[in-house]
Design a protein around this motif. Structure first.
Motif, PDB file in Angstrom:
ATOM      1  N   PHE A  44     -36.142  46.757 -55.617  1.00 56.72           N
ATOM      2  CA  PHE A  44     -36.382  45.896 -56.771  1.00 56.72           C
ATOM      3  C   PHE A  44     -37.791  45.311 -56.695  1.00 56.72           C
ATOM      4  N   MET A  45     -38.480  45.326 -57.820  1.00 52.59           N
ATOM      5  CA  MET A  45     -39.861  44.851 -57.853  1.00 52.59           C
ATOM      6  C   MET A  45     -39.923  43.331 -57.980  1.00 52.59           C
ATOM      7  N   TYR A  46     -40.899  42.750 -57.337  1.00 51.63           N
ATOM      8  CA  TYR A  46     -41.094  41.299 -57.367  1.00 51.63           C
ATOM      9  C   TYR A  46     -41.162  40.825 -58.819  1.00 51.63           C
ATOM     10  N   PRO A  47     -40.387  39.795 -59.183  1.00 53.63           N
ATOM     11  CA  PRO A  47     -40.283  39.421 -60.598  1.00 53.63           C
ATOM     12  C   PRO A  47     -41.493  38.688 -61.176  1.00 53.63           C
ATOM     13  N   PHE A  48     -42.308  38.060 -60.331  1.00 50.37           N
ATOM     14  CA  PHE A  48     -43.466  37.299 -60.810  1.00 50.37           C
ATOM     15  C   PHE A  48     -43.077  36.337 -61.933  1.00 50.37           C
ATOM     16  N   ILE A  65     -50.784  26.349 -44.733  1.00 46.07           N
ATOM     17  CA  ILE A  65     -49.783  27.310 -45.186  1.00 46.07           C
ATOM     18  C   ILE A  65     -49.493  28.308 -44.064  1.00 46.07           C
ATOM     19  N   SER A  66     -48.222  28.474 -43.766  1.00 45.99           N
ATOM     20  CA  SER A  66     -47.766  29.518 -42.861  1.00 45.99           C
ATOM     21  C   SER A  66     -46.922  30.471 -43.697  1.00 45.99           C
ATOM     22  N   HIS A  67     -47.142  31.766 -43.552  1.00 48.30           N
ATOM     23  CA  HIS A  67     -46.581  32.737 -44.501  1.00 48.30           C
ATOM     24  C   HIS A  67     -46.058  33.973 -43.776  1.00 48.30           C
ATOM     25  N   TYR A  68     -44.980  34.552 -44.325  1.00 52.24           N
ATOM     26  CA  TYR A  68     -44.533  35.872 -43.890  1.00 52.24           C
ATOM     27  C   TYR A  68     -44.201  36.659 -45.141  1.00 52.24           C
ATOM     28  N   GLY A  69     -44.840  37.825 -45.300  1.00 53.65           N
ATOM     29  CA  GLY A  69     -44.633  38.618 -46.501  1.00 53.65           C
ATOM     30  C   GLY A  69     -44.184  40.035 -46.189  1.00 53.65           C
ATOM     31  N   ALA A 379     -42.556  43.109 -51.780  1.00 57.42           N
ATOM     32  CA  ALA A 379     -43.543  42.019 -51.691  1.00 57.42           C
ATOM     33  C   ALA A 379     -42.894  40.649 -51.590  1.00 57.42           C
ATOM     34  N   SER A 380     -41.599  40.621 -51.238  1.00 58.45           N
ATOM     35  CA  SER A 380     -40.932  39.338 -50.997  1.00 58.45           C
ATOM     36  C   SER A 380     -41.712  38.547 -49.959  1.00 58.45           C
ATOM     37  N   ASN A 381     -41.653  37.223 -50.051  1.00 56.01           N
ATOM     38  CA  ASN A 381     -42.437  36.403 -49.124  1.00 56.01           C
ATOM     39  C   ASN A 381     -41.805  35.043 -48.904  1.00 56.01           C
ATOM     40  N   MET A 382     -42.089  34.504 -47.728  1.00 54.23           N
ATOM     41  CA  MET A 382     -41.719  33.123 -47.418  1.00 54.23           C
ATOM     42  C   MET A 382     -42.993  32.340 -47.164  1.00 54.23           C
ATOM     43  N   GLN A 383     -43.070  31.172 -47.758  1.00 50.71           N
ATOM     44  CA  GLN A 383     -44.227  30.293 -47.570  1.00 50.71           C
ATOM     45  C   GLN A 383     -43.750  28.953 -47.024  1.00 50.71           C
ATOM     46  N   PHE A 384     -44.367  28.521 -45.949  1.00 51.68           N
ATOM     47  CA  PHE A 384     -44.104  27.224 -45.347  1.00 51.68           C
ATOM     48  C   PHE A 384     -45.345  26.381 -45.616  1.00 51.68           C
ATOM     49  N   VAL A 385     -45.225  25.466 -46.554  1.00 48.67           N
ATOM     50  CA  VAL A 385     -46.385  24.703 -47.003  1.00 48.67           C
ATOM     51  C   VAL A 385     -46.289  23.283 -46.443  1.00 48.67           C
ATOM     52  N   PHE A 386     -47.357  22.845 -45.788  1.00 51.58           N
ATOM     53  CA  PHE A 386     -47.377  21.550 -45.106  1.00 51.58           C
ATOM     54  C   PHE A 386     -48.214  20.551 -45.908  1.00 51.58           C
ATOM     55  N   TYR A 387     -47.692  19.335 -46.006  1.00 48.22           N
ATOM     56  CA  TYR A 387     -48.337  18.262 -46.777  1.00 48.22           C
ATOM     57  C   TYR A 387     -48.593  17.075 -45.867  1.00 48.22           C
ATOM     58  N   ARG A 388     -49.775  16.488 -46.015  1.00 46.52           N
ATOM     59  CA  ARG A 388     -50.168  15.354 -45.162  1.00 46.52           C
ATOM     60  C   ARG A 388     -50.314  14.099 -46.003  1.00 46.52           C
ATOM     61  N   ASN A 389     -49.850  13.018 -45.454  1.00 47.98           N
ATOM     62  CA  ASN A 389     -50.030  11.716 -46.092  1.00 47.98           C
ATOM     63  C   ASN A 389     -51.499  11.326 -45.978  1.00 47.98           C
ATOM     64  N   VAL A 400     -40.451  24.732 -47.904  1.00 49.28           N
ATOM     65  CA  VAL A 400     -40.265  26.160 -47.651  1.00 49.28           C
ATOM     66  C   VAL A 400     -39.884  26.851 -48.950  1.00 49.28           C
ATOM     67  N   LEU A 401     -40.560  27.973 -49.222  1.00 51.42           N
ATOM     68  CA  LEU A 401     -40.306  28.730 -50.445  1.00 51.42           C
ATOM     69  C   LEU A 401     -39.980  30.179 -50.120  1.00 51.42           C
ATOM     70  N   LEU A 402     -39.021  30.728 -50.832  1.00 52.70           N
ATOM     71  CA  LEU A 402     -38.718  32.150 -50.795  1.00 52.70           C
ATOM     72  C   LEU A 402     -39.075  32.724 -52.149  1.00 52.70           C
ATOM     73  N   ASN A 403     -40.024  33.633 -52.167  1.00 53.04           N
ATOM     74  CA  ASN A 403     -40.504  34.221 -53.431  1.00 53.04           C
ATOM     75  C   ASN A 403     -40.945  33.126 -54.391  1.00 53.04           C
TER      76      ASN A 403
END
Length: 443
Positions: A44-48, A65-69, A379-389, A400-403
């Motif tokens: 299945f193609m990435y839906p965008f 950002i830490s990522h695995y694609g 092209a599925s991916n996981m993104q771990f996005v870090f935010y600082r005060n 954490v995001l999946l796709n």
């Protein structure tokens, strides 16, 4: 208390649960009905699409950002699948054993066969496009990180489609900002975490590697399941004038599964052809179900694998958690990219105890209700996005995001989907320790 009151109190909740279970059981096929390309499963193609995003809590901004694609769209996995379909159809046509529909299918496939032959596993042009586009979306989503001209590091497995996906992603970032500094590497020394199910992982055993092979101990049961689910004879009769002849020149189930794989992956190519018309909707769903089964057994919470398929992903989870701490302490890189494979993401989601990936079932017919591989598209991916005060740099949150869709984690969630870095780090470091103990205990 009258009968109606008793019914409402004791039995109505059971009725509601049964109705909910029925709805869940139908949901996988309903999804496919809404988008037939989902029958392709991992093809299945990435839906965008444009997922909704929860704004960061006031005073926080992204900084790491830490990522695995997963690699982008590819051709079919084995050249034998292309060759088998071509040889069976060509031979039957020469012997005058194809129906009119079979002749049409044969001619259409042989017309594109030269464009497919020998390309098994290769990244397609669409796969390159996917990663360039994803890079542009990442750049646009986190301008606070990229406008600082951060150091970016990217690592790929040694598989060519992953290397090319990494190159395309980096190219996409460079298109957004040519001044970006990007370090890239592909080496066997990184395979232990980029593909934990490969021989590069020292925690893997010969039995682990056999478990995903053609002679895996679960394969006979899987074949029986497929034979029960798929009406092989009806499909043969659709294509061949003599089904006994067809059985004499091929393994009917393998031929039909190869033909399904051809149909499933056409969406990944630039070829203007479709073979979905060779199957009914129900047949497509049942082939999808058989394919879905294999990933659940290998990488998911299937009781038969004793948790090893999931536990092996501890190397990837440990790299994500430990590298984040090191990178934040060092101040760079600000973006860490990894490029690998679909099964790695599935196992990671199960190991991280993400809802929808953790339910064990023993009845193969119920796997489709708890596990759907089309949720890990090309092209599925996981993104771990870090935010600082901004007022307190030690106060860090993780999303954490999946796709590109937010995930809910099994952590204290008063600000979910944003979680305290300390809670995230400690919880998943514990999961890594548990996984290592399981791997040692189940050798």
């Amino acid at each position: 208390m009258n009968f109606i009151s008793i019914f409402r109190r004791l039995f109505l909740p059971l009725v509601v649960l049964l109705l909910a279970a029925t709805a869940d059981a139908q949901s996988a096929y309903d999804e496919i009905k809404a988008d037939i390309d989902k029958a392709g499963g991992v093809y299945f193609m990435y839906p965008f699409d444009t997922p909704s995003a929860t704004p960061a809590p006031k005073g926080y901004e992204p900084f790491y950002i830490s990522h695995y694609g997963r690699h982008g769209a590819r051709y079919i996995l084995s050249n034998d699948q292309y060759d088998n379909v071509a040889e069976v159809l060509r031979r039957a046509r020469a012997d005058g054993k194809l129906t009119a529909r079979g002749i049409d299918a044969c001619d259409r496939f042989l017309a594109i066969y030269p464009h497919l032959k020998g390309r098994a596993g290769d990244l397609t042009p669409k796969g390159q496009m996917q990663h360039r586009r994803l890079a542009g979306r990442m750049y646009a989503a986190y301008p606070e990180i990229f406008r600082r001209h951060p150091r970016i590091e990217a690592y790929s497995t040694v598989v060519p489609r992953c290397i090319m996906s990494m190159a395309a992603f980096c190219e996409g970032l460079k298109e957004a900002d040519p001044s970006l500094e990007i370090f890239t590497e592909t080496s066997s020394v990184n395979m232990y975490y980029l593909n934990p199910h490969s021989t590069g992982n020292p925690a893997g055993t010969a039995e682990d590697f056999r478990y995903k092979s053609a002679d895996a101990p679960w394969r006979p049961e899987w074949r029986r399941f497929c034979e029960e689910r798929i009406d092989v004879e009806t499909i043969l009769a659709r294509l061949f004038t003599d089904t006994a002849y067809a059985r004499s020149i091929c393994d009917p189930l393998k031929f039909e599964q190869d033909l399904f794989s051809v149909a499933a992956h056409m969406q990944c190519t630039d070829l203007d052809e479709s073979f979905y018309d060779l199957f009914t909707f129900d047949e497509l769903c049942r082939f999808w179900e058989c394919d879905n089964y294999t990933y659940y057994v290998e990488k998911g919470p299937d009781p038969r694998n004793r948790g090893r398929g999931t536990a092996l992903a501890e190397t990837l989870l440990d790299d994500i958690v430990s590298r984040a701490g090191e990178d934040m302490a060092a101040g760079e890189p600000s973006v860490r990219l990894r490029f690998g494979h679909d099964g790695c993401i599935m196992a990671l989601l199960t190991l991280m105890r993400i809802d929808g990936w953790t339910t064990p079932v023993t009845d193969p017919a119920k796997i489709k209700d708890v596990w759907q591989v089309h949720r890990i598209p090309m092209a599925s991916n996981m993104q771990f996005v870090f935010y600082r005060n901004k007022k307190n740099p030690d106060d860090v949150l993780v999303r954490v995001l999946l796709n590109e869709k937010e995930l809910r984690l099994p952590l204290p969630g008063d600000r979910a989907p944003y979680y305290r870095w300390e809670d995230f780090r400690d919880f998943y470091a514990g999961i890594v320790r548990e996984a290592r103990l399981k791997l040692e205990a189940t050798k």
